[in-house]
Design a protein around this motif. Structure first.
Motif, PDB file in Angstrom:
ATOM      1  N   VAL A  32      53.760  30.132  50.341  1.00 15.57           N
ATOM      2  CA  VAL A  32      52.875  31.298  50.227  1.00 15.57           C
ATOM      3  C   VAL A  32      51.653  30.963  49.372  1.00 15.57           C
ATOM      4  N   ALA A  33      51.881  30.352  48.227  1.00 19.40           N
ATOM      5  CA  ALA A  33      50.762  30.036  47.335  1.00 19.40           C
ATOM      6  C   ALA A  33      49.809  29.021  47.970  1.00 19.40           C
ATOM      7  N   GLY A  34      50.378  27.955  48.508  1.00 17.10           N
ATOM      8  CA  GLY A  34      49.533  26.934  49.124  1.00 17.10           C
ATOM      9  C   GLY A  34      48.840  27.411  50.380  1.00 17.10           C
ATOM     10  N   GLY A  35      49.568  28.149  51.201  1.00 15.15           N
ATOM     11  CA  GLY A  35      48.981  28.674  52.430  1.00 15.15           C
ATOM     12  C   GLY A  35      47.878  29.678  52.169  1.00 15.15           C
ATOM     13  N   THR A  36      48.093  30.536  51.188  1.00 17.86           N
ATOM     14  CA  THR A  36      47.068  31.518  50.843  1.00 17.86           C
ATOM     15  C   THR A  36      45.809  30.822  50.330  1.00 17.86           C
ATOM     16  N   TYR A  37      46.004  29.845  49.475  1.00 19.23           N
ATOM     17  CA  TYR A  37      44.857  29.106  48.946  1.00 19.23           C
ATOM     18  C   TYR A  37      44.119  28.374  50.067  1.00 19.23           C
ATOM     19  N   ALA A  38      44.873  27.664  50.906  1.00 15.67           N
ATOM     20  CA  ALA A  38      44.248  26.881  51.979  1.00 15.67           C
ATOM     21  C   ALA A  38      43.509  27.769  52.970  1.00 15.67           C
ATOM     22  N   LEU A  39      44.148  28.846  53.378  1.00 16.51           N
ATOM     23  CA  LEU A  39      43.501  29.728  54.355  1.00 16.51           C
ATOM     24  C   LEU A  39      42.284  30.438  53.771  1.00 16.51           C
ATOM     25  N   THR A  40      42.367  30.837  52.510  1.00 13.83           N
ATOM     26  CA  THR A  40      41.266  31.570  51.896  1.00 13.83           C
ATOM     27  C   THR A  40      40.101  30.652  51.552  1.00 13.83           C
ATOM     28  N   GLU A  41      40.392  29.557  50.871  1.00 11.64           N
ATOM     29  CA  GLU A  41      39.322  28.694  50.379  1.00 11.64           C
ATOM     30  C   GLU A  41      38.774  27.747  51.439  1.00 11.64           C
ATOM     31  N   TRP A  42      39.630  27.173  52.246  1.00 12.60           N
ATOM     32  CA  TRP A  42      39.184  26.149  53.184  1.00 12.60           C
ATOM     33  C   TRP A  42      38.861  26.711  54.557  1.00 12.60           C
ATOM     34  N   ALA A  43      39.640  27.680  55.015  1.00 12.44           N
ATOM     35  CA  ALA A  43      39.415  28.208  56.359  1.00 12.44           C
ATOM     36  C   ALA A  43      38.558  29.474  56.357  1.00 12.44           C
ATOM     37  N   GLY A  44      38.308  30.051  55.184  1.00 13.80           N
ATOM     38  CA  GLY A  44      37.453  31.222  55.090  1.00 13.80           C
ATOM     39  C   GLY A  44      38.088  32.510  55.586  1.00 13.80           C
ATOM     40  N   VAL A  45      39.412  32.572  55.604  1.00 14.94           N
ATOM     41  CA  VAL A  45      40.124  33.774  56.055  1.00 14.94           C
ATOM     42  C   VAL A  45      40.155  34.772  54.900  1.00 14.94           C
ATOM     43  N   TRP A  46      40.065  36.061  55.218  1.00 20.13           N
ATOM     44  CA  TRP A  46      40.147  37.123  54.212  1.00 20.13           C
ATOM     45  C   TRP A  46      41.452  36.963  53.442  1.00 20.13           C
ATOM     46  N   TYR A  47      41.425  37.152  52.122  1.00 21.74           N
ATOM     47  CA  TYR A  47      42.570  36.837  51.278  1.00 21.74           C
ATOM     48  C   TYR A  47      43.818  37.656  51.596  1.00 21.74           C
ATOM     49  N   ILE A  48      43.664  38.884  52.013  1.00 23.70           N
ATOM     50  CA  ILE A  48      44.844  39.687  52.355  1.00 23.70           C
ATOM     51  C   ILE A  48      45.463  39.180  53.658  1.00 23.70           C
ATOM     52  N   ALA A  49      44.630  38.857  54.626  1.00 25.02           N
ATOM     53  CA  ALA A  49      45.144  38.313  55.887  1.00 25.02           C
ATOM     54  C   ALA A  49      45.817  36.963  55.657  1.00 25.02           C
TER      55      ALA A  49
END
Length: 72
Positions: A32-49
């Motif tokens: 969860v922590a790594g996926g949230t960071y990767a998706l938010t910071e690197w992929a530009g996905v909204w943090y809640i999504a």
């Protein structure tokens, strides 16, 4: 403490299984922590999504780990 004249550790409630469950849960937390960071910071996905997506992936990973390893 006994259940049906057997010590508690002779039933399917052991410290080993609690340890396995803890490892599976820790793995889920890291996903969860790594996926949230990767998706938010690197992929530009909204943090809640990204948190929802990471949580769903972690749930599936923990389910498989627990099914195969903890509660076999």
């Amino acid at each position: 403490m006994t259940i049906s004249n057997k010590p508690l550790w002779h039933h399917n409630f052991t410290l080993k299984k609690i340890g396995y469950f803890g490892i599976a849960s820790g793995t889920g937390a890291l996903v969860v922590a790594g996926g949230t960071y990767a998706l938010t910071e690197w992929a530009g996905v909204w943090y809640i999504a990204s948190t929802v997506i990471s949580g769903a992936v972690a749930f599936m990973i923990k389910f498989v780990i627990n099914a195969i390893w903890t509660f076999k």
